[in-house]
Design a protein around this motif. Structure first.
Motif, PDB file in Angstrom:
ATOM      1  N   LEU A 167     -39.175  95.472  23.410  1.00  0.00           N
ATOM      2  CA  LEU A 167     -40.584  96.119  23.581  1.00  0.00           C
ATOM      3  C   LEU A 167     -41.450  95.471  22.614  1.00  0.00           C
ATOM      4  N   ALA A 168     -41.121  95.033  21.493  1.00  0.00           N
ATOM      5  CA  ALA A 168     -42.005  94.477  20.505  1.00  0.00           C
ATOM      6  C   ALA A 168     -42.718  93.063  21.057  1.00  0.00           C
ATOM      7  N   ILE A 169     -42.170  92.875  22.089  1.00  0.00           N
ATOM      8  CA  ILE A 169     -42.915  91.394  22.554  1.00  0.00           C
ATOM      9  C   ILE A 169     -44.236  91.736  23.026  1.00  0.00           C
ATOM     10  N   TYR A 170     -44.355  92.931  23.687  1.00  0.00           N
ATOM     11  CA  TYR A 170     -45.783  93.440  24.211  1.00  0.00           C
ATOM     12  C   TYR A 170     -46.764  93.625  23.157  1.00  0.00           C
ATOM     13  N   ARG A 171     -46.515  93.382  21.954  1.00  0.00           N
ATOM     14  CA  ARG A 171     -47.619  93.355  20.951  1.00  0.00           C
ATOM     15  C   ARG A 171     -48.392  92.125  20.847  1.00  0.00           C
ATOM     16  N   ARG A 172     -48.093  91.122  21.528  1.00  0.00           N
ATOM     17  CA  ARG A 172     -48.903  89.705  21.609  1.00  0.00           C
ATOM     18  C   ARG A 172     -50.111  90.030  22.148  1.00  0.00           C
ATOM     19  N   THR A 173     -51.260  89.748  21.599  1.00  0.00           N
ATOM     20  CA  THR A 173     -52.574  89.784  22.128  1.00  0.00           C
ATOM     21  C   THR A 173     -52.657  89.135  22.999  1.00  0.00           C
ATOM     22  N   ASP A 174     -53.765  89.331  24.208  1.00  0.00           N
ATOM     23  CA  ASP A 174     -54.261  88.568  25.300  1.00  0.00           C
ATOM     24  C   ASP A 174     -54.534  87.134  24.919  1.00  0.00           C
ATOM     25  N   ALA A 175     -55.230  86.696  23.878  1.00  0.00           N
ATOM     26  CA  ALA A 175     -55.545  85.405  23.525  1.00  0.00           C
ATOM     27  C   ALA A 175     -54.275  84.667  23.330  1.00  0.00           C
ATOM     28  N   VAL A 198     -56.498  86.482  30.753  1.00  0.00           N
ATOM     29  CA  VAL A 198     -55.372  87.675  30.556  1.00  0.00           C
ATOM     30  C   VAL A 198     -56.277  88.952  29.990  1.00  0.00           C
ATOM     31  N   LEU A 199     -55.992  90.102  30.621  1.00  0.00           N
ATOM     32  CA  LEU A 199     -56.433  91.358  30.399  1.00  0.00           C
ATOM     33  C   LEU A 199     -55.358  92.207  30.235  1.00  0.00           C
ATOM     34  N   GLY A 200     -54.944  92.890  29.332  1.00  0.00           N
ATOM     35  CA  GLY A 200     -53.965  93.849  29.161  1.00  0.00           C
ATOM     36  C   GLY A 200     -52.722  93.419  29.600  1.00  0.00           C
ATOM     37  N   GLY A 201     -52.403  92.081  29.154  1.00  0.00           N
ATOM     38  CA  GLY A 201     -51.132  91.316  29.554  1.00  0.00           C
ATOM     39  C   GLY A 201     -51.085  91.091  30.861  1.00  0.00           C
ATOM     40  N   VAL A 256     -43.669  83.645  30.517  1.00  0.00           N
ATOM     41  CA  VAL A 256     -44.173  83.744  29.019  1.00  0.00           C
ATOM     42  C   VAL A 256     -43.774  85.285  28.754  1.00  0.00           C
ATOM     43  N   ALA A 257     -43.277  85.235  27.656  1.00  0.00           N
ATOM     44  CA  ALA A 257     -42.911  86.561  26.993  1.00  0.00           C
ATOM     45  C   ALA A 257     -44.116  87.489  26.800  1.00  0.00           C
ATOM     46  N   GLY A 258     -44.172  88.859  27.185  1.00  0.00           N
ATOM     47  CA  GLY A 258     -45.023  89.315  26.964  1.00  0.00           C
ATOM     48  C   GLY A 258     -46.267  89.712  28.183  1.00  0.00           C
ATOM     49  N   VAL A 259     -46.069  88.678  29.243  1.00  0.00           N
ATOM     50  CA  VAL A 259     -46.905  89.030  30.255  1.00  0.00           C
ATOM     51  C   VAL A 259     -46.316  89.951  31.201  1.00  0.00           C
ATOM     52  N   VAL A 260     -47.392  90.908  31.654  1.00  0.00           N
ATOM     53  CA  VAL A 260     -47.067  92.153  32.282  1.00  0.00           C
ATOM     54  C   VAL A 260     -47.042  91.698  33.851  1.00  0.00           C
ATOM     55  N   ALA A 261     -47.835  91.233  34.405  1.00  0.00           N
ATOM     56  CA  ALA A 261     -47.948  90.557  35.887  1.00  0.00           C
ATOM     57  C   ALA A 261     -48.823  89.293  36.029  1.00  0.00           C
ATOM     58  N   VAL A 262     -48.648  88.503  37.164  1.00  0.00           N
ATOM     59  CA  VAL A 262     -49.372  87.643  37.554  1.00  0.00           C
ATOM     60  C   VAL A 262     -50.106  87.545  38.645  1.00  0.00           C
ATOM     61  N   HIS A 263     -51.378  87.495  38.630  1.00  0.00           N
ATOM     62  CA  HIS A 263     -52.323  87.373  39.957  1.00  0.00           C
ATOM     63  C   HIS A 263     -52.632  85.714  40.021  1.00  0.00           C
ATOM     64  N   ASN A 264     -51.916  85.168  41.229  1.00  0.00           N
ATOM     65  CA  ASN A 264     -52.022  83.888  41.462  1.00  0.00           C
ATOM     66  C   ASN A 264     -53.020  83.638  42.484  1.00  0.00           C
ATOM     67  N   ASN A 265     -54.166  83.522  42.050  1.00  0.00           N
ATOM     68  CA  ASN A 265     -55.400  83.245  42.908  1.00  0.00           C
ATOM     69  C   ASN A 265     -55.652  81.444  43.104  1.00  0.00           C
ATOM     70  N   LEU A 266     -54.576  80.845  42.735  1.00  0.00           N
ATOM     71  CA  LEU A 266     -54.792  79.280  42.869  1.00  0.00           C
ATOM     72  C   LEU A 266     -54.708  78.671  44.219  1.00  0.00           C
ATOM     73  N   ARG A 267     -55.710  78.015  44.761  1.00  0.00           N
ATOM     74  CA  ARG A 267     -55.648  77.337  46.142  1.00  0.00           C
ATOM     75  C   ARG A 267     -55.005  75.911  45.910  1.00  0.00           C
ATOM     76  N   TYR A 268     -54.519  75.307  47.158  1.00  0.00           N
ATOM     77  CA  TYR A 268     -54.061  74.291  47.281  1.00  0.00           C
ATOM     78  C   TYR A 268     -54.727  73.198  48.558  1.00  0.00           C
ATOM     79  N   ASP A 269     -54.819  71.962  48.435  1.00  0.00           N
ATOM     80  CA  ASP A 269     -55.001  71.057  49.242  1.00  0.00           C
ATOM     81  C   ASP A 269     -54.146  70.751  50.274  1.00  0.00           C
ATOM     82  N   VAL A 270     -52.767  70.483  49.933  1.00  0.00           N
ATOM     83  CA  VAL A 270     -51.561  69.854  50.863  1.00  0.00           C
ATOM     84  C   VAL A 270     -50.547  70.832  50.482  1.00  0.00           C
ATOM     85  N   ASP A 271     -49.873  71.490  51.733  1.00  0.00           N
ATOM     86  CA  ASP A 271     -48.676  72.237  51.669  1.00  0.00           C
ATOM     87  C   ASP A 271     -47.469  71.266  51.833  1.00  0.00           C
ATOM     88  N   ASP A 272     -47.092  70.834  50.711  1.00  0.00           N
ATOM     89  CA  ASP A 272     -45.870  70.002  50.337  1.00  0.00           C
ATOM     90  C   ASP A 272     -44.699  70.620  50.490  1.00  0.00           C
TER      91      ASP A 272
END
Length: 224
Positions: free
Chosen positions: A139-147, A175-178, A202-218
Motif C-alpha cells: 500500500l505504501a507504493i501509493y504514496r508516490r506523488t503524481d510528479a 497524471v492526476l490522483g495516480g 509503473v508502481a503506484g499507477v491507479v489506471a491508464v487512459h490511453n488516448n494515443l492515436r496511430y498511423d499504421v495498424d501493424d
C-alpha cells in the motif's frame, strides 16, 4: 522500466520469534514490530508465520475453554485449537509462505490477495529469511506523488519507440490522483499498445487512459 521487485519494498531485518517462544512473547514481538505478522524461525529458515488474527483466538475462546459456536464450526475449530496454544510452534500457520527477493510485486500481490495470508517471508537462495512483505508495504507504493509517477511513466515509454523514422513527438503524459492519461500520436498501433502496457506497470499507477492515436495498424492480420 521493469515492474518493481519484492526486495525493493519489503521490510528488512524483520522482528522474528523462535518456535519455542511463549505466546506472550509473540504478542509483544508483534507490538514491537508494529506489523501484522511475525515469522517463526528454525535457525535462519522461516518455518511458519503468526498473525494478530492467530493470537486473538486466545482471547476469543478464553484459552480454548469456550464451546464452539453453532455457525462456522469448521473455521471455529481451528481457532479454538489455536486458543489452546501456549508457544509459537503450536500457534503458527505452517509451512511459511515463501517468496524470493527478485519476484515481481505483482506475484506477491496475487499471493497476498488470500485474506488468510497475512504476510510473505522473503528468502534467499539458501531459504534464509531476508525480509518480510505484508499488504502495508504494498500500500505504501501509493504514496508516490503524481510528479514522480509522470517522470517514471515517461522513462518507461522511451524503450518502446523502436521505429524512430516514423515517430512523432513524445506522447504527452498527465497524471492526476495516480491516473495516467496518454495523449498524442505515434506511428504504429503496436507502439500505442506498448505505451499503455508500460505505463500500467509503473508502481503506484491507479489506471491508464490511453488516448494515443496511430498511423499504421501493424497488428492487423491480412491474407484471410
Amino acid at each position: 522500466m521493469a515492474e518493481p521487485v519484492v526486495g525493493a519494498v519489503m521490510i528488512r531485518s524483520p522482528v522474528t520469534v523462535p518456535s519455542g517462544a511463549p505466546l506472550k512473547q509473540v504478542a509483544c514481538a508483534l507490538l514491537t514490530a508494529d506489523a501484522c505478522a511475525v515469522p517463526v524461525l528454525a535457525a535462519r529458515t522461516p518455518i511458519g508465520v503468526i498473525s494478530e488474527y492467530d493470537i486473538l483466538a486466545n482471547l476469543e475462546f478464553h484459552g480454548g475453554i469456550d464451546p464452539l459456536p453453532i455457525l462456522g464450526a469448521g473455521a471455529a475449530r481451528r481457532r479454538r485449537r489455536q486458543a489452546r496454544a501456549t508457544c509459537a510452534r503450536e500457534l503458527m500457520s505452517s509451512p511459511a509462505p515463501l517468496i524470493r527477493e527478485n519476484a515481481p510485486i505483482g506475484v506477491a500481490v496475487r499471493r497476498l490477495s488470500d485474506p488468510a495470508r497475512a504476510a510473505l517471508c522473503v528468502v534467499n537462495e539458501r531459504l534464509e529469511l531476508t525480509g518480510l512483505l505484508t499488504r502495508r508495504e504494498l500500500l505504501a507504493i501509493y504514496r508516490r506523488t503524481d510528479a514522480e509517477l509522470a517522470a517514471e511513466v515517461r522513462r518507461a515509454l522511451e524503450p518502446g519507440r523502436s521505429r524512430p523514422a516514423r515517430d512523432r513527438a513524445t506522447p504527452a503524459v498527465l497524471v492526476l490522483g495516480g491516473v495516467v492519461t496518454l495523449d498524442g500520436e505515434l506511428a504504429y498501433r503496436s507502439q500505442v499498445e506498448h505505451a499503455g502496457f508500460a505505463a500500467s506497470r509503473v508502481a503506484g499507477v491507479v489506471a491508464v487512459h490511453n488516448n494515443l492515436r496511430y498511423d499504421v495498424d501493424d497488428l492487423l492480420v491480412t491474407g484471410f
